[in-house]
Design an enzyme around this catalytic site. Structure first.
Site, PDB file in Angstrom:
ATOM      1  CB  ALA A  82      31.003  36.126  40.927  1.00 37.34           C
ATOM      2  CG  ASP A 125      33.983  32.900  41.057  1.00 35.69           C
ATOM      3  OD1 ASP A 125      32.824  32.771  41.491  1.00 35.69           O
ATOM      4  OD2 ASP A 125      34.234  33.066  39.853  1.00 35.69           O
ATOM      5  CB  ILE A 179      38.858  28.913  43.302  1.00 33.24           C
ATOM      6  CG1 ILE A 179      40.179  29.375  43.908  1.00 33.24           C
ATOM      7  CG2 ILE A 179      38.063  30.088  42.752  1.00 33.24           C
ATOM      8  CD1 ILE A 179      41.123  30.003  42.874  1.00 33.24           C
ATOM      9  N   GLY A 180      39.168  26.539  45.816  1.00 32.93           N
ATOM     10  CA  GLY A 180      39.686  25.204  46.128  1.00 32.93           C
ATOM     11  C   GLY A 180      38.573  24.173  46.143  1.00 32.93           C
ATOM     12  CG  ASN A 201      28.565  30.874  34.061  1.00 32.77           C
ATOM     13  OD1 ASN A 201      28.617  31.163  35.256  1.00 32.77           O
ATOM     14  ND2 ASN A 201      28.966  31.708  33.130  1.00 32.77           N
ATOM     15  CE1 TYR A 202      33.003  32.676  31.204  1.00 32.11           C
ATOM     16  CE2 TYR A 202      35.247  32.406  31.952  1.00 32.11           C
ATOM     17  CZ  TYR A 202      34.349  32.926  31.052  1.00 32.11           C
ATOM     18  OH  TYR A 202      34.795  33.681  30.004  1.00 32.11           O
ATOM     19  CG  HIS A 240      31.855  38.627  31.476  1.00 29.51           C
ATOM     20  ND1 HIS A 240      31.185  38.113  30.390  1.00 29.51           N
ATOM     21  CD2 HIS A 240      32.910  37.812  31.672  1.00 29.51           C
ATOM     22  CE1 HIS A 240      31.807  37.023  29.960  1.00 29.51           C
ATOM     23  NE2 HIS A 240      32.855  36.817  30.722  1.00 29.51           N
ATOM     24  CG  HIS A 258      36.802  36.624  33.625  1.00 30.36           C
ATOM     25  ND1 HIS A 258      35.998  35.620  34.110  1.00 30.36           N
ATOM     26  CD2 HIS A 258      36.403  36.839  32.358  1.00 30.36           C
ATOM     27  CE1 HIS A 258      35.149  35.239  33.166  1.00 30.36           C
ATOM     28  NE2 HIS A 258      35.365  35.959  32.089  1.00 30.36           N
ATOM     29  CG  ASP A 261      55.398  36.205  50.964  1.00 36.94           C
ATOM     30  OD1 ASP A 261      56.360  36.999  50.887  1.00 36.94           O
ATOM     31  OD2 ASP A 261      55.085  35.616  52.011  1.00 36.94           O
TER      32      ASP A 261
HETATM   33 CU   LIG Z   1      34.482  35.643  30.317  1.00 38.11          CU
END
Ligand SMILES: [Cu+2]
Length: 671
Positions: A333, A335, A341-342, A418-419, A469, A471, A478
């Site tokens: 994914a 995300d 993600i906002g 799920n996360y 997995h 992340h 910046d």
């Molecule tokens: Cu994880």
């Protein structure tokens, strides 16, 4: 929020005169509506158009006071007039900055994505650009629609019945990015594939009952199920995965109340989107794609605000999975790029996410119809006692000087299926900035046959496999250390060769190497050499005559395991390095490219850095890849205790001495 007529977005209500918008403030609901109305009026936007995002088109750095004062402040003799327009002050010039919206929308019938820049000040479209081949991210409405059409599909329902599931409305459908795994007949389409989970009762944890081997391939533009793949039935695991307080049996006791009292309120001030705390000054922002954004982070020193960061955000969040089996091998994914993600941000009023005297900020975004909506209390601000700041005990005189460490915490929390990810920026009294992510939620599961195990996951409950997995976050920094012209050094410590220069064999020293071009600035961590990266300003010296700087200090980190030629390595090339440095370009915002959904790879950092541009003594951007390695444990089930990863930005020669000397003892009566 301020709602103005066309051409004058913030001037209709006298209430807002004293809170005139700063050029970096996110668009308010009225401005979102106005921008959408303008683009609908001036361009052939169909009623079927789906808005991906309607947000601030950020003004150029030259239009913001921070940069003007920054370069003058230390390097070249500050003059008071420019300094007056320092960080955080909406100077007179700021009011003249045109207010613009950046809109991304999709026309599903044309299979085309458009980008528009709309001037709210002029009430007109400034630019309108089709982006052929771009596959927009999955909008929340499409997510819900995809679930609906998948549940309603006869082939899916037949597959569910083969698994004893007769209530498709209790099947959770997750649309996942398909990457490059489309079939030939799906070429040119905007497609997702689905993972299915079953809630035996509506209040159940669906991830306890993964529907194994049944996948729908869905065209999001047409919102039709193109095909359904059934790899064969694996029975649903028996567990419930319950974790709610009323479902887990007797709760432990023994905790007496612990109250955080701030009878005089917090020590920070919030004015619009500007935050001041101790010597820190910063502005907050928020986008549908990145969530929380930090703007113009500066530190007040000697009556001046000295810039540290121009802009910081989480620019990508990528999760590759280890399981090679059919369809399981598709699981990865992006995300930020595939969803945003906002838009996943929690409303923090619904929990106990922060403790103490809290200030929340609401955020306003656009839904896929272009209508504004609010996420109440999406950003949390609070202060924390964080133990010891500094101490020395003078043994001879039997006296101690001790200071407590207080930190300002700016946070937001998102739920990505799920996360759950909680993002924290910490500001310390000694000039340190820390970024931390707390990972929690529910691990992604698949079902096992009785007795089956797998080397690619951990059995976390009977017949329930949690796949290994990782992340990877790409944090875009910046930087503006005492101004825009910065140089990045890699600093490794090492032993001095034996010989006359090191007669006792003890000598070691840091070796500082400038990263002059992009090809030299694609680096990985080296904890055994104490490696860090120093962002210095060659034009600014501290009182000791040294170049001022801030260093990026990595915390624990990992690299991905996918092979160099793997499709996923191509698509997430940014995650093959921990540090990238690029010269600032306003349109270089996302490390896997603007539209990673179904993108074959190569966009973003690998493409930009092919030019091997110079990055010395110029306006630079650091891209730090932060990895979490997740070999699931049974203890991660059914909901995982938070796991933490992060890094620090520490002043290194930015000050002449410990900047927290002036922190007063107390005021706690216990100290
Ligand atoms: Cu994880």
């Amino acid at each position: 929020m301020a709602q103005g007529g066309p051409g004058d977005p913030a001037a209709t209500s006298s209430d807002h005169v004293s809170l005139a918008r700063h050029p970096l403030d996110p668009l308010g609901a009225g401005e979102i509506s106005q921008a959408v109305a303008i683009v609908r009026r001036e361009r052939p936007v169909t009623p079927d158009a789906r808005f991906v995002s309607v947000g601030l088109h950020e003004p150029a750095k030259t239009q913001i006071a921070f940069a003007d004062s920054a370069d003058a402040s230390r390097a070249g003799g500050a003059d008071d007039a420019s300094q007056a327009a320092g960080a955080g002050e909406p100077a007179a010039a700021a009011a003249a900055v045109p207010r613009e919206a950046f809109i991304v929308l999709m026309e599903p019938q044309q299979h085309m994505l458009y980008e528009a820049v709309v001037s709210l000040t002029a009430g007109s479209v400034v630019s309108w650009r089709p982006v052929p081949g771009a596959r927009g991210p999955v909008t929340p409405d499409e997510y819900a629609e995809c679930e609906r059409v998948t549940r309603a599909d006869a082939r899916v329902q037949a597959g569910l019945e083969r698994r004893g599931i007769t209530l498709p409305q209790q099947v959770l459908v997750e649309p996942w990015g398909i990457g490059t795994f489309t079939a030939a007949q799906e070429a040119g389409r905007r497609v997702v594939w689905t993972l299915l989970f079953y809630r035996e009762k509506p209040e159940d944890n669906p991830y306890a009952k993964p529907v194994h081997g049944l996948h729908a391939i869905v065209d999001l533009d047409d919102m039709t199920v193109l095909r359904v793949e059934d790899l064969g039935v694996v029975p649903l695991p028996p567990g419930s995965g319950a974790y709610a307080a009323d479902r887990v049996g007797p709760l432990r006791d023994g905790l007496k109340p612990l109250e955080i009292l701030q009878p005089e309120g917090p020590s920070f001030e919030v004015s619009g989107w500007e935050v001041r705390w101790q010597r820190w000054r910063l502005r907050l922002g928020f986008t549908a794609r990145e969530g929380l954004v930090l703007h113009t982070v500066g530190y007040e020193d000697g009556g001046k605000v000295r810039p540290v960061i121009w802009r910081a955000s989480v620019a990508e969040l990528f999760i590759p999975y280890a399981d090679p089996r059919p369809f399981q091998g598709w699981r990865n994914a992006f995300d930020v790029g595939e969803y945003g993600i906002g838009i996943m941000a929690n409303s923090l009023e619904l929990g106990c996410d922060c403790l103490g005297d809290i200030r929340y900020l609401d955020v306003e975004l656009a839904d896929s119809g272009g209508e504004p909506y609010k996420i109440p209390q999406a950003i949390c601000l609070h202060e924390e006692d964080f133990g010891l700041l500094w101490k020395h005990f003078d043994a001879e005189r039997q006296t101690a000087q001790t200071r407590r460490r207080r930190r300002l915490v700016v946070s937001f929390i998102v739920t990505a299926g799920n996360y759950d990810y909680a993002f924290y920026w910490y500001f310390h009294q000694d000039g340190t900035i820390e970024f931390e992510v707390k990972l929690t939620g529910i691990v992604l599961t698949s079902a096992l046959e009785p007795g089956e195990t797998s080397e690619f996951g951990t059995v976390v409950a009977p017949r329930t496999l949690a796949a290994h997995h990782q992340h990877f976050l790409s944090v875009r920094l910046d930087m503006a250390v005492d101004g825009l012209r910065n140089t990045v050094y890699e600093v490794d410590s090492g032993a001095v060769p034996s010989g006359p220069g090191n007669p006792l064999g003890n000598a070691f020293r840091p070796v500082k190497r400038p990263l002059r071009r992009e090809s030299q600035a694609q680096r990985v961590i080296d904890p055994l050499r104490g490696r860090y990266w120093l962002v210095a300003n060659p034009g600014s010296r501290n009182g000791l005559g040294q170049e001022v700087g801030y260093k990026l200090v990595p915390g624990s980190n990992v690299l991905a395991f996918s092979h160099p030629d793997a499709p996923i390595t191509q698509r997430a090339a940014f995650a093959t390095r921990h540090l990238w440095v690029t010269p600032f370009q306003p349109d270089e915002r996302f490390p896997a490219g603007d539209y990673p959904n179904q993108h074959p790879g190569g966009a973003g950092l690998p493409a930009w850095t092919e030019a091997d541009r110079a990055i010395e003594d110029t306006d630079i951007v650091l891209w730090y890849t932060l990895g979490s390695h997740h070999i699931a444990r049974p203890e991660d089930w059914p909901v995982m205790p938070t796991e933490r990863i992060g890094f620090a930005l520490k002043p290194a020669g930015f000050f002449d001495h410990n900047p927290a000397l002036d922190v007063a003892p107390g005021p706690s009566p216990h100290c």
